[in-house]
Design a protein around this motif. Sequence first.
Motif, PDB file in Angstrom:
ATOM      1  N   TYR A 326       0.845  -1.203   0.000  1.00 26.39           N
ATOM      2  CA  TYR A 326       0.000   0.000   0.000  1.00 26.39           C
ATOM      3  C   TYR A 326       0.875   1.246   0.000  1.00 26.39           C
ATOM      4  CZ  TYR A 326      -3.904  -3.057   1.216  1.00 26.39           C
ATOM      5  OH  TYR A 326      -4.857  -4.034   1.211  1.00 26.39           O
ATOM      6  N   THR A 327       0.353   2.297  -0.588  1.00 28.98           N
ATOM      7  CA  THR A 327       1.083   3.571  -0.657  1.00 28.98           C
ATOM      8  C   THR A 327       0.339   4.628   0.148  1.00 28.98           C
ATOM      9  OG1 THR A 327       1.875   3.045  -2.885  1.00 28.98           O
ATOM     10  CG2 THR A 327       1.992   5.354  -2.191  1.00 28.98           C
ATOM     11  N   VAL A 328       1.068   5.351   0.988  1.00 31.10           N
ATOM     12  CA  VAL A 328       0.482   6.429   1.783  1.00 31.10           C
ATOM     13  C   VAL A 328       0.283   7.641   0.891  1.00 31.10           C
ATOM     14  CG1 VAL A 328       0.793   7.975   3.756  1.00 31.10           C
ATOM     15  CG2 VAL A 328       1.591   5.592   3.899  1.00 31.10           C
ATOM     16  N   ILE A 329      -0.966   8.095   0.754  1.00 31.43           N
ATOM     17  CA  ILE A 329      -1.242   9.267  -0.095  1.00 31.43           C
ATOM     18  C   ILE A 329      -1.670  10.489   0.718  1.00 31.43           C
ATOM     19  CG2 ILE A 329      -1.905   7.821  -2.062  1.00 31.43           C
ATOM     20  CD1 ILE A 329      -4.850   8.548  -1.353  1.00 31.43           C
ATOM     21  N   GLY A 330      -1.916  10.301   2.031  1.00 36.78           N
ATOM     22  CA  GLY A 330      -2.350  11.440   2.837  1.00 36.78           C
ATOM     23  C   GLY A 330      -2.185  11.177   4.326  1.00 36.78           C
ATOM     24  N   VAL A 331      -2.146  12.267   5.077  1.00 36.15           N
ATOM     25  CA  VAL A 331      -2.086  12.195   6.544  1.00 36.15           C
ATOM     26  C   VAL A 331      -3.272  12.977   7.101  1.00 36.15           C
ATOM     27  CG1 VAL A 331      -0.767  12.719   8.623  1.00 36.15           C
ATOM     28  CG2 VAL A 331       0.430  12.013   6.537  1.00 36.15           C
ATOM     29  N   VAL A 332      -4.118  12.306   7.860  1.00 42.83           N
ATOM     30  CA  VAL A 332      -5.280  12.952   8.461  1.00 42.83           C
ATOM     31  C   VAL A 332      -4.948  13.319   9.904  1.00 42.83           C
ATOM     32  CG1 VAL A 332      -6.294  10.757   9.242  1.00 42.83           C
ATOM     33  CG2 VAL A 332      -7.768  12.744   8.897  1.00 42.83           C
ATOM     34  N   LYS A 333      -5.502  14.420  10.358  1.00 43.48           N
ATOM     35  CA  LYS A 333      -5.297  14.828  11.756  1.00 43.48           C
ATOM     36  C   LYS A 333      -5.908  13.770  12.675  1.00 43.48           C
ATOM     37  CE  LYS A 333      -5.991  18.616  15.016  1.00 43.48           C
ATOM     38  NZ  LYS A 333      -6.526  19.977  15.233  1.00 43.48           N
ATOM     39  N   ASP A 334      -5.212  13.498  13.790  1.00 36.26           N
ATOM     40  CA  ASP A 334      -5.709  12.501  14.743  1.00 36.26           C
ATOM     41  C   ASP A 334      -7.156  12.782  15.115  1.00 36.26           C
ATOM     42  OD1 ASP A 334      -3.411  11.024  14.870  1.00 36.26           O
ATOM     43  OD2 ASP A 334      -2.606  12.056  16.628  1.00 36.26           O
ATOM     44  N   PHE A 335      -7.974  11.745  15.119  1.00 37.21           N
ATOM     45  CA  PHE A 335      -9.367  11.874  15.535  1.00 37.21           C
ATOM     46  C   PHE A 335      -9.689  10.744  16.505  1.00 37.21           C
ATOM     47  CE2 PHE A 335      -9.280   9.308  11.708  1.00 37.21           C
ATOM     48  CZ  PHE A 335     -10.125   8.251  11.990  1.00 37.21           C
ATOM     49  N   ASN A 336     -10.627  11.000  17.410  1.00 39.26           N
ATOM     50  CA  ASN A 336     -11.016  10.001  18.414  1.00 39.26           C
ATOM     51  C   ASN A 336     -12.007   9.022  17.804  1.00 39.26           C
ATOM     52  OD1 ASN A 336     -10.479  12.650  20.288  1.00 39.26           O
ATOM     53  ND2 ASN A 336      -9.930  10.763  21.330  1.00 39.26           N
ATOM     54  N   TYR A 337     -11.548   7.836  17.525  1.00 48.00           N
ATOM     55  CA  TYR A 337     -12.436   6.794  17.012  1.00 48.00           C
ATOM     56  C   TYR A 337     -12.816   5.803  18.108  1.00 48.00           C
ATOM     57  CZ  TYR A 337      -8.110   4.064  16.798  1.00 48.00           C
ATOM     58  OH  TYR A 337      -6.936   3.432  17.108  1.00 48.00           O
ATOM     59  N   MET A 338     -12.266   6.016  19.311  1.00 44.24           N
ATOM     60  CA  MET A 338     -12.615   5.216  20.475  1.00 44.24           C
ATOM     61  C   MET A 338     -13.091   6.159  21.573  1.00 44.24           C
ATOM     62  SD  MET A 338      -9.698   2.237  20.691  1.00 44.24           S
ATOM     63  CE  MET A 338      -8.364   3.361  21.055  1.00 44.24           C
ATOM     64  N   SER A 339     -13.361   5.600  22.727  1.00 49.15           N
ATOM     65  CA  SER A 339     -13.759   6.395  23.878  1.00 49.15           C
ATOM     66  C   SER A 339     -12.626   7.321  24.297  1.00 49.15           C
ATOM     67  CB  SER A 339     -14.133   5.464  25.037  1.00 49.15           C
ATOM     68  OG  SER A 339     -14.121   6.157  26.259  1.00 49.15           O
ATOM     69  N   LEU A 340     -12.988   8.436  24.930  1.00 49.12           N
ATOM     70  CA  LEU A 340     -11.971   9.350  25.450  1.00 49.12           C
ATOM     71  C   LEU A 340     -11.215   8.738  26.623  1.00 49.12           C
ATOM     72  CD1 LEU A 340     -13.765  12.825  25.324  1.00 49.12           C
ATOM     73  CD2 LEU A 340     -12.123  11.843  23.722  1.00 49.12           C
ATOM     74  N   ARG A 341     -11.606   7.544  27.034  1.00 47.79           N
ATOM     75  CA  ARG A 341     -10.813   6.825  28.033  1.00 47.79           C
ATOM     76  C   ARG A 341      -9.472   6.395  27.440  1.00 47.79           C
ATOM     77  NH1 ARG A 341     -13.168   4.690  32.586  1.00 47.79           N
ATOM     78  NH2 ARG A 341     -15.426   4.872  32.829  1.00 47.79           N
ATOM     79  N   GLU A 342      -9.436   6.212  26.136  1.00 45.72           N
ATOM     80  CA  GLU A 342      -8.245   5.688  25.476  1.00 45.72           C
ATOM     81  C   GLU A 342      -7.532   6.786  24.692  1.00 45.72           C
ATOM     82  OE1 GLU A 342      -7.709   2.640  26.227  1.00 45.72           O
ATOM     83  OE2 GLU A 342      -9.706   2.145  27.002  1.00 45.72           O
ATOM     84  N   LYS A 343      -6.192   6.727  24.686  1.00 48.51           N
ATOM     85  CA  LYS A 343      -5.424   7.648  23.862  1.00 48.51           C
ATOM     86  C   LYS A 343      -5.589   7.274  22.395  1.00 48.51           C
ATOM     87  CE  LYS A 343      -1.833   8.973  27.172  1.00 48.51           C
ATOM     88  NZ  LYS A 343      -0.369   9.014  27.439  1.00 48.51           N
ATOM     89  N   ILE A 344      -5.494   8.277  21.548  1.00 51.72           N
ATOM     90  CA  ILE A 344      -5.595   8.024  20.112  1.00 51.72           C
ATOM     91  C   ILE A 344      -4.416   7.155  19.689  1.00 51.72           C
ATOM     92  CG2 ILE A 344      -5.579   9.082  17.830  1.00 51.72           C
ATOM     93  CD1 ILE A 344      -6.854  11.549  19.069  1.00 51.72           C
ATOM     94  N   SER A 345      -4.710   6.091  18.991  1.00 46.59           N
ATOM     95  CA  SER A 345      -3.680   5.150  18.556  1.00 46.59           C
ATOM     96  C   SER A 345      -3.549   5.200  17.034  1.00 46.59           C
ATOM     97  CB  SER A 345      -4.036   3.742  19.027  1.00 46.59           C
ATOM     98  OG  SER A 345      -5.289   3.340  18.504  1.00 46.59           O
ATOM     99  N   PRO A 346      -2.523   4.542  16.474  1.00 47.97           N
ATOM    100  CA  PRO A 346      -2.344   4.541  15.012  1.00 47.97           C
ATOM    101  C   PRO A 346      -3.586   4.037  14.282  1.00 47.97           C
ATOM    102  CG  PRO A 346      -0.366   3.720  16.087  1.00 47.97           C
ATOM    103  CD  PRO A 346      -1.398   3.891  17.161  1.00 47.97           C
ATOM    104  N   PHE A 347      -3.916   4.717  13.190  1.00 48.27           N
ATOM    105  CA  PHE A 347      -5.136   4.398  12.452  1.00 48.27           C
ATOM    106  C   PHE A 347      -4.881   4.585  10.958  1.00 48.27           C
ATOM    107  CE2 PHE A 347      -9.575   4.676  11.142  1.00 48.27           C
ATOM    108  CZ  PHE A 347     -10.172   3.755  11.988  1.00 48.27           C
ATOM    109  N   VAL A 348      -5.526   3.742  10.165  1.00 50.53           N
ATOM    110  CA  VAL A 348      -5.366   3.787   8.711  1.00 50.53           C
ATOM    111  C   VAL A 348      -6.739   3.765   8.057  1.00 50.53           C
ATOM    112  CG1 VAL A 348      -4.490   2.567   6.685  1.00 50.53           C
ATOM    113  CG2 VAL A 348      -3.113   2.663   8.769  1.00 50.53           C
ATOM    114  N   LEU A 349      -6.924   4.625   7.088  1.00 46.55           N
ATOM    115  CA  LEU A 349      -8.162   4.658   6.304  1.00 46.55           C
ATOM    116  C   LEU A 349      -7.901   4.002   4.946  1.00 46.55           C
ATOM    117  CD1 LEU A 349      -9.237   8.329   7.105  1.00 46.55           C
ATOM    118  CD2 LEU A 349     -10.307   6.247   7.987  1.00 46.55           C
ATOM    119  N   PHE A 350      -8.712   2.982   4.645  1.00 49.00           N
ATOM    120  CA  PHE A 350      -8.624   2.298   3.363  1.00 49.00           C
ATOM    121  C   PHE A 350      -9.741   2.790   2.457  1.00 49.00           C
ATOM    122  CE2 PHE A 350      -6.684  -0.516   6.419  1.00 49.00           C
ATOM    123  CZ  PHE A 350      -5.627  -1.111   5.751  1.00 49.00           C
ATOM    124  N   SER A 351      -9.517   2.681   1.176  1.00 47.85           N
ATOM    125  CA  SER A 351     -10.567   3.003   0.208  1.00 47.85           C
ATOM    126  C   SER A 351     -11.478   1.795   0.009  1.00 47.85           C
ATOM    127  CB  SER A 351      -9.945   3.401  -1.129  1.00 47.85           C
ATOM    128  OG  SER A 351     -10.947   3.501  -2.125  1.00 47.85           O
TER     129      SER A 351
END
Length: 539
Positions: A326-351
Amino acid sequence: VNLQDIHLKTSQYQLGFKPGGDNNEVIIFISIAILILIIASINFTNLSIARSTERAKEVGIRKTLGSDQKLLVSQFLFESVFISLISFLISLGLAYLLLPGFNSLLNKHLAFTFQFENMIFFTGISILVGIAAGSYPAFFLSSFNIISVLKGSKTKGKGGNLLRNALVTIQFAISIVLILCTLIISDQIKFIKDTEMGFNRKNILVVERSHLLENSYKSFIDEVEKIPSVKGASGSNAIPAGQYFGVQFTPQGSSEAITTNGFFIDDTYFNTIDFELLKGRTFGKEVNDSLNIIINEQTALLLDTDEPIGYKLRSLSGNPPQEREYTVIGVVKDFNYMSLREKISPFVLFSTEGVNFQNNFIPNFTIIRFEGDTQETVAQVEAVWKNLVNKEPFNYTFLDSELNQMYQNELNSGLKLTTFSVLAIIIACIGLFGLSAYTTSMRRKEIGVRKVLGSSVTSIMVLLSKEFSILILIAFVLAVPVSWYFMIEWLNNFAYKTSIHPINIVISGVLAMLISWITISFQTLRAASANPVDSLKDE
């Protein structure tokens, strides 16, 4: 990757609650119940002491007629235990009547059963409360000197005052702890609701099971976008509310794998949900992005490169699994995809173009951004759905509601703590009311003398309230560090949390003081307004 299978597996996991959350909630509830029981027992003692002045001459007469101290102690302890047992029987009836509302408050399904073991246990608790609450008044009353009592001398002692003051202080210290904890939990809940999560969660309608549209999916999107209030519609296999799957990558030039989370989105998802793109580009309709990915800031940090755009990451995917690059084409600003109990962790968006490497994939969720009237928009979207798949029910939710669902424990805890705090304060006020009645009765003659010498009603009320105000201040000083400790521990469960604001500490103290003044105002006003002749005519 078979996205339908992924959704079925990952949709069960609503992250944001730590294991054992229900057990923690039970522990908290039992702790509050014990605190309320302590306050009630203290009240029982204070009210018994308050009645001692009314029964002082009764004790003197009984002693004159030959009653010994042991008999008097037994009598007063029996009365105390009897009252406690009667209270227990009344509480059984109240528990039965209030259980439906109680279950609603706790979101539980508790059943009322008369088990022999439980009845024995609670009967024993009632007897112990009666003995504990009646012990001091029993020994205090029975120790009165016959001559002093019959002459009308004061029956209070330094030790009795010290105990009563300590009991009132403990009562209001517990009440202030509950008030302050309630305020801090409310602040954290508000913080959760107001925190920027890296995307715009307001006015997002989520249509569930949109894969049921099958070949009509594109028509559904086109028709929905024609609705005047709709500003955008996009598809994905999950929503940023605790739903995702895990994936491992091997960075170029490295043999060590990195682990991230991720989900699939279509070409317009970024604009619909308002993700913030920091570098590169988003997925586009004009290009094939099946082997392109967009990473968040945390993933970029793992790559340890100044320029992540164009970076190559290898991963096993597909059915059967095979290694793809896979090739990285963009970097998105960190967003909370889990509860605020957890720190934001590495995340990847696929098409979504990369799902099974086919172009006919239908997303599980369709997110629709809208403005204006909510009910009207939902009705119009539902009409489009029924026109295309009338046989399938239209299921929808709102992204904001889904996110709030992750914090349902906190929302419920705040409601429960508020309810029990009010109950504890009411019980504490009953005890304070009884003690203020005792204090004013003991100082009747003093108040009469002061009025004869020209003291005003206001000055006497201030005098009578002063002692209790000092006790509330002491309770406040004791309660603040205790509350601070427990709330810091509770807030540490959240990676993103509010701070303990000094204004909440002040509010808890002021509330406790106001409540105490209001509680004792009736007794102090009545004592200060009484005719001094009535209190001095026996002298």
